[in-house]
Design a protein around this motif. Sequence first.
Motif, short mmCIF file in Angstrom:
data_model
loop_
_atom_site.label_atom_id
_atom_site.label_comp_id
_atom_site.label_asym_id
_atom_site.label_seq_id
_atom_site.Cartn_x
_atom_site.Cartn_y
_atom_site.Cartn_z
N TYR A 30 0.80 -1.25 0.00
CA TYR A 30 -0.15 -0.25 0.07
C TYR A 30 0.81 1.27 -0.04
O TYR A 30 0.37 2.27 -0.23
N PHE A 31 2.26 1.06 -0.15
CA PHE A 31 2.84 2.26 0.09
C PHE A 31 4.19 2.24 -0.95
O PHE A 31 4.53 1.31 -1.47
N SER A 32 4.75 3.45 -1.35
CA SER A 32 5.65 3.45 -2.47
C SER A 32 6.89 4.32 -1.91
O SER A 32 7.91 4.50 -2.74
N TYR A 33 7.05 4.92 -0.68
CA TYR A 33 8.00 5.64 -0.05
C TYR A 33 9.43 4.99 -0.11
O TYR A 33 10.34 5.66 -0.18
N HIS A 34 9.62 3.66 -0.12
CA HIS A 34 10.58 2.87 -0.22
C HIS A 34 11.40 2.62 -1.62
O HIS A 34 12.53 2.23 -1.71
N TYR A 35 10.67 3.25 -2.56
CA TYR A 35 11.16 3.24 -3.81
C TYR A 35 10.85 4.47 -4.69
O TYR A 35 11.29 4.71 -5.84
N GLY A 58 4.29 8.81 -1.49
CA GLY A 58 4.35 7.85 -0.23
C GLY A 58 3.63 6.62 -0.36
O GLY A 58 3.72 5.71 0.19
N VAL A 59 2.77 6.94 -1.05
CA VAL A 59 1.56 5.90 -1.23
C VAL A 59 1.54 5.19 -2.74
O VAL A 59 1.53 5.80 -3.83
N SER A 60 0.88 3.93 -2.75
CA SER A 60 0.90 3.16 -4.17
C SER A 60 -0.84 3.40 -4.61
O SER A 60 -1.48 3.99 -3.97
N LYS A 61 -0.63 2.76 -5.73
CA LYS A 61 -1.96 2.75 -6.39
C LYS A 61 -3.16 2.01 -5.52
O LYS A 61 -4.53 2.38 -5.65
N LEU A 67 -8.12 2.49 -2.31
CA LEU A 67 -8.93 2.11 -0.96
C LEU A 67 -9.34 3.51 -0.24
O LEU A 67 -10.32 3.63 0.30
N PHE A 68 -8.42 4.43 -0.49
CA PHE A 68 -8.67 5.64 0.63
C PHE A 68 -8.75 6.98 -0.43
O PHE A 68 -9.14 7.78 0.33
N GLY A 69 -8.99 6.69 -1.68
CA GLY A 69 -9.10 7.97 -2.56
C GLY A 69 -7.80 8.39 -2.99
O GLY A 69 -7.05 8.39 -2.70
N SER A 70 -7.90 9.18 -4.00
CA SER A 70 -6.84 9.90 -4.83
C SER A 70 -6.09 10.90 -3.82
O SER A 70 -6.64 11.37 -2.98
N SER A 71 -4.63 10.62 -4.24
CA SER A 71 -3.95 11.79 -3.52
C SER A 71 -4.27 13.41 -3.79
O SER A 71 -4.69 13.54 -4.84
N LYS A 72 -4.50 14.12 -2.64
CA LYS A 72 -5.04 15.35 -2.73
C LYS A 72 -3.70 15.97 -3.43
O LYS A 72 -2.47 15.99 -3.10
N ILE A 73 -3.87 17.26 -4.15
CA ILE A 73 -3.10 18.19 -4.64
C ILE A 73 -3.42 19.49 -4.27
O ILE A 73 -4.28 20.06 -4.11
N GLY A 74 -2.22 20.09 -3.41
CA GLY A 74 -2.33 21.46 -2.58
C GLY A 74 -3.10 20.95 -1.20
O GLY A 74 -3.52 19.99 -0.93
N THR A 75 -3.35 22.19 -0.43
CA THR A 75 -3.95 22.08 0.73
C THR A 75 -5.15 22.76 0.66
O THR A 75 -5.53 23.57 -0.05
N GLY A 76 -5.73 22.60 1.90
CA GLY A 76 -7.04 23.27 1.94
C GLY A 76 -8.24 22.50 1.32
O GLY A 76 -8.37 21.64 0.63
N ASN A 77 -9.79 22.73 2.25
CA ASN A 77 -10.89 22.03 1.86
C ASN A 77 -10.70 20.44 1.83
O ASN A 77 -11.05 19.94 1.06
N TRP A 78 -10.21 19.97 2.94
CA TRP A 78 -10.33 18.53 3.26
C TRP A 78 -11.51 17.96 3.45
O TRP A 78 -12.47 18.69 4.08
N ASN A 79 -11.95 17.08 2.87
CA ASN A 79 -13.26 16.26 3.12
C ASN A 79 -13.01 15.56 4.25
O ASN A 79 -12.26 15.45 4.89
N GLN A 80 -14.49 15.03 4.87
CA GLN A 80 -14.56 14.42 6.30
C GLN A 80 -13.43 13.05 6.22
O GLN A 80 -12.93 12.75 7.10
#
Length: 582
Positions: A248-253, A258-261, A266-279
Amino acid sequence: MIILGINAFGHDSSASLIIDDILVFAVEEERLTRKKHDGQFPMKSIQACLDFAQISIADIDHISFFWKPSITIKNIPVYFFKFFDKVPQLLREQRHFEVEENLGMLNYIKDMYGVPNRIRTSFSDGKKAKFQFHYIEHHLCHAASTFFPSKFDEAAILTIDGAGEWATTMLAHGKGNSIQKIATINTPYSLGAFYQAISMHLGFKLIEGPGKLMALASFGNPNGEIYNQLRSLFTFEDNGKYRFDMSYFSYHYSRKSGVSKKFTDLFGSSKIGTGNWNQEQMDLAASAQRIVEELFLHMGTYLKKVTQSENICLAGGVALNSVANGKLVQSGLFKNIFIQPAAGDSGTSLGSAFYYNHQILKRERKFVMETAFLGNNYSREEYEKELQKSQLNYIDLGEKIYSTTAKILHQNYIIGWFQGAMEYGPRALGNRSILASPFPKDMKDTINNRIKFREPFRPFAAIVNEEECGNYFTHDLPNPYMLLVYGVKKEYQQLMPAITHVDGTVRIQTVNEKENPNMRKLLNEFKMLTGHPVVLNTSFNIKAEPIVCSPKDAVHSFVHSDLDYLVMGNFLVSKGLPLEIS
């Protein structure tokens, strides 16, 4: 005996100086170069150490380094064998970093082996350098940085970070002049890298993300389905160790994510930028934080079992997680806790020097860390020289500076507070601080919007007189380095909304007379006006810059920010507001 400790080529480079078993000076390179988290060779920090002691490199007996590159080299084949399917991507990215940023592994190791000669050529003053050079294992440096300066003759030791040469976590036992390993957790299982990966997934930048993730976590639910899914990736082992599902992670390569597909599926797409985080994203932050806290208790419980110690010492970047530290205190596993103020990599310069001094040379432990004010100090004349150049309005108030500053804070103005020697470590501890009243409801937003220009969810810390901490907060254990989070007592949460986080907690700093008499005077004057010896504290810097170091830095930050006043020594400084305070 003079020992210089250094760390370099990663992040938060620093240098520390021990003379006859006493730590006399320590500084991070970023404060001098004004480049945040500067990881380059610490030229300025080394020179600052020499200048402080009025010595040359020829006077140094030993130089200790925070990393043992031979361990890294030994484990490269192990890594390639373990993750052979990831090697092509790793090498592609490695070539990019070597060409574009000169940060490849081969360059990294080459630079480390070149340090002794670099010091000899860079700091030669015509005298022949006689020092011996020593490479010290990274997590032993972390362990030494917290145990040897502690007041404990014996203690359990826990060090946690992203990774050393190969280890990511160490459980150890300190006795007298000796630190003995109990267990290590090795690459790729890294609690620091896991937390960093979640922070990157939620849109935060490398290095700075974990501290922000800790604040965001308070807005999420750590008990729902997202927590259950994340927790299911982890295995807590009976020997105090842990591991988790690396698919589930990619930080080691990869440095790109830091995370894999599999993780994003499972947890949703990685966020681009900060602000307006959903619950769901805030719940993920809360769940990651809870897992860190659970692993602190898991490893602490095992350490208690095998050491039977009443004391524990923490270090490593993850030991800057003040919320998890607070949970460990609340657990009652250990009677006493010590966390070295520069717990991250900047503290390994100190640790490498103490390790060589005590573990190798077997020299007597004489030094107990009772203050973090180990950096650059400046004279009254240097203050005034910079103020004269600035053409700002200023007045020397002498001892009246404390009562006047208390009045300014009571009138809800925001000040830059610059006093004495600079703090060592990432926290502003009352010598390079921005201070404000904790009472106005809108003060947190005002500082975030006007001065710090940072995410509105991030809380501020508080400073309180040590003996009065228990009156306002849920614990009274002294916390001089702001590395524990306590609850704000319910009767004070509405009175002090500017320091009370959304979950009713605050990162607290306690002050005693010996450590910071200037801050004590201010707190006592503020108490005379308000009845409460508590002020809001945050680091004195403007966005994207390190904490101020020199009078020049302080004036620069004051001029380029919306601070109301600057207090530098006994000088009250203004950009137009009155200097006569009633």
